[in-house]
Motif scaffolding. Structure first.
Motif, short mmCIF file in Angstrom:
data_model
loop_
_atom_site.label_atom_id
_atom_site.label_comp_id
_atom_site.label_asym_id
_atom_site.label_seq_id
_atom_site.Cartn_x
_atom_site.Cartn_y
_atom_site.Cartn_z
N LEU A 1 26.72 2.71 -0.06
CA LEU A 1 25.32 2.32 -0.03
C LEU A 1 24.46 3.41 -0.65
CD1 LEU A 1 26.55 0.37 2.13
CD2 LEU A 1 24.41 0.64 3.38
N SER A 2 23.44 2.98 -1.36
CA SER A 2 22.44 3.92 -1.86
C SER A 2 21.09 3.22 -1.83
CB SER A 2 22.78 4.41 -3.26
OG SER A 2 22.74 3.34 -4.19
N ALA A 3 20.04 4.03 -1.84
CA ALA A 3 18.69 3.48 -1.80
C ALA A 3 17.79 4.32 -2.68
CB ALA A 3 18.15 3.44 -0.37
N THR A 4 16.83 3.63 -3.28
CA THR A 4 15.83 4.30 -4.11
C THR A 4 14.47 3.76 -3.74
OG1 THR A 4 17.33 4.63 -5.98
CG2 THR A 4 14.98 4.61 -6.46
N THR A 5 13.53 4.66 -3.53
CA THR A 5 12.14 4.26 -3.30
C THR A 5 11.27 4.87 -4.39
OG1 THR A 5 12.41 4.07 -0.91
CG2 THR A 5 10.17 4.36 -1.73
N VAL A 6 10.50 4.00 -5.05
CA VAL A 6 9.52 4.45 -6.05
C VAL A 6 8.16 4.22 -5.42
CG1 VAL A 6 8.70 4.25 -8.41
CG2 VAL A 6 11.11 3.78 -7.88
N ALA A 7 7.68 5.24 -4.75
CA ALA A 7 6.47 5.09 -3.93
C ALA A 7 5.26 4.73 -4.79
CB ALA A 7 6.21 6.37 -3.14
N ASP B 1 0.85 -1.18 0.00
CA ASP B 1 0.00 0.00 0.00
C ASP B 1 0.89 1.24 0.00
OD1 ASP B 1 -3.09 0.68 1.87
OD2 ASP B 1 -2.24 1.57 0.04
N SER B 2 0.32 2.37 -0.27
CA SER B 2 1.11 3.60 -0.29
C SER B 2 1.59 3.91 1.12
CB SER B 2 0.28 4.76 -0.84
OG SER B 2 -0.85 4.96 -0.04
N VAL B 3 2.82 4.41 1.20
CA VAL B 3 3.42 4.71 2.49
C VAL B 3 4.07 6.08 2.43
CG1 VAL B 3 3.84 2.28 3.02
CG2 VAL B 3 5.63 3.62 1.90
N ASN B 4 4.20 6.71 3.60
CA ASN B 4 4.95 7.96 3.64
C ASN B 4 6.14 7.86 4.59
OD1 ASN B 4 3.66 7.94 6.07
ND2 ASN B 4 2.26 9.60 5.60
N ASN B 5 6.56 6.63 4.87
CA ASN B 5 7.71 6.41 5.73
C ASN B 5 8.28 5.06 5.38
OD1 ASN B 5 9.01 5.05 8.03
ND2 ASN B 5 8.59 6.93 9.15
N ALA C 1 11.36 -1.41 6.60
CA ALA C 1 10.18 -1.28 7.44
C ALA C 1 9.40 -0.05 6.99
CB ALA C 1 10.56 -1.16 8.92
N VAL C 2 8.09 -0.18 6.95
CA VAL C 2 7.25 0.95 6.56
C VAL C 2 6.28 1.27 7.69
CG1 VAL C 2 7.41 0.27 4.13
CG2 VAL C 2 5.44 -0.47 5.49
N LEU C 3 5.80 2.50 7.69
CA LEU C 3 4.92 2.93 8.77
C LEU C 3 3.50 2.49 8.49
CD1 LEU C 3 4.63 4.52 11.37
CD2 LEU C 3 4.22 6.57 10.00
N GLY C 4 2.96 1.70 9.42
CA GLY C 4 1.55 1.33 9.35
C GLY C 4 0.75 2.26 10.22
N SER D 1 10.64 8.32 -0.38
CA SER D 1 10.63 8.45 -1.84
C SER D 1 12.00 8.97 -2.28
CB SER D 1 9.52 9.40 -2.30
OG SER D 1 9.76 10.70 -1.81
N GLY D 2 12.29 8.79 -3.58
CA GLY D 2 13.51 9.35 -4.12
C GLY D 2 14.73 8.47 -3.91
N THR D 3 15.90 9.07 -4.05
CA THR D 3 17.17 8.36 -3.98
C THR D 3 18.10 9.05 -3.00
OG1 THR D 3 17.00 7.58 -6.26
CG2 THR D 3 19.20 7.65 -5.31
N LYS D 4 18.80 8.24 -2.22
CA LYS D 4 19.81 8.75 -1.29
C LYS D 4 21.05 7.90 -1.41
CE LYS D 4 16.82 10.76 2.27
NZ LYS D 4 16.46 10.76 3.72
#
Lengths: 117, 107
Positions: B59-65, B27-31, B88-91, B51-54
């Motif tokens: 190490l790097s991470a990308t989230t495509v929300a 599901d959509s998440v904001n965390n 982990a995502v915020l429920g 969201s986005g890339t860091k």
């Protein structure tokens, strides 16, 4: 840097003893959490607190209680330890949701490996 | 509730190799957070990345929300990278955890 400390890295207690696990954070975070981690079961939330003297049950609160008398300190209490409470206990803290960049990012302490014999 | 799935469950690599770990959420998440749990059990924050890339060093991470996934990249692996990587995502006021990817880096 956020620092979360826990009172013991390793603890061995006997069945029926009252056990206190202490957690202290130094970042003025509103939220604090207690988890336990067991092989194959992942991290499970026991209790959390969003303010002093406030607490909410997580997924597995049975057999545990908590105390939060000061903002920086959150204690987990096993009233009468049992062998099925042998586990790794992890404390975490975070800011409140919606308080800005990185809000609700949780930071963890080093963990306490509790063995109940 | 939100489901979080990580893949692969296990990964064994030689030192110096690159790797990509994946986290899918239902599901959509904001965390969303990535953690590394070292062999002593300490959970170390890697990225807070809804969201986005860091990037942080190797190490790097990308989230495509919008597509409900996040990727963690580890380049030039070192033996100290061994351990379990969790997303982990915020429920509903609590984090929902994936089962983790166990990474072993061989010298």
């Amino acid at each position: 840097d956020v620092k979360v400390t826990q009172s013991s890295r390793y603890l061995v207690k006997r069945t029926g003893e009252k056990v206190f696990l202490e957690c202290v954070q130094d970042m003025d975070h509103e939220n604090m959490f207690w988890y336990r981690q067991d092989p194959g079961l992942g991290l499970r939330l026991i209790y959390f607190s969003y303010d002093v003297k406030m607490k909410e049950k997580g997924d597995i609160p049975e057999g545990y209680s908590v105390s939060r008398e000061k903002k920086e300190r959150f204690s987990l209490i096993l009233e009468s330890a049992s062998t099925n409470q042998t586990s790794m206990y992890l404390c975490a803290s975070s800011t409140l949701i919606g308080t800005g960049q990185g809000s609700y990012e949780q930071y963890f302490g080093p963990g306490t490996r509790l063995t109940v014999t | 509730g939100i489901q979080v799935e990580q893949s692969p469950p296990d990964l064994i690599l030689q030192e110096g190799a690159n790797s990509t770990l994946r986290c899918n959420f239902s599901d959509s998440v904001n965390n969303l957070q990535w953690f590394h749990q070292n062999p002593w059990g300490q959970l170390i924050n890697l990225f807070y990345i809804p969201s986005g890339t860091k990037q942080n060093g190797r190490l790097s991470a990308t989230t495509v929300a919008t597509e409900r996934y996040s990727l963690l990249y580890i380049s030039s692996s070192q033996t100290t990278d061994s351990g379990v990587y969790f997303c982990a995502v915020l429920g509903n006021y609590q984090l929902i955890w994936g089962a983790g990817t166990k990474l072993i880096i061989k010298p």
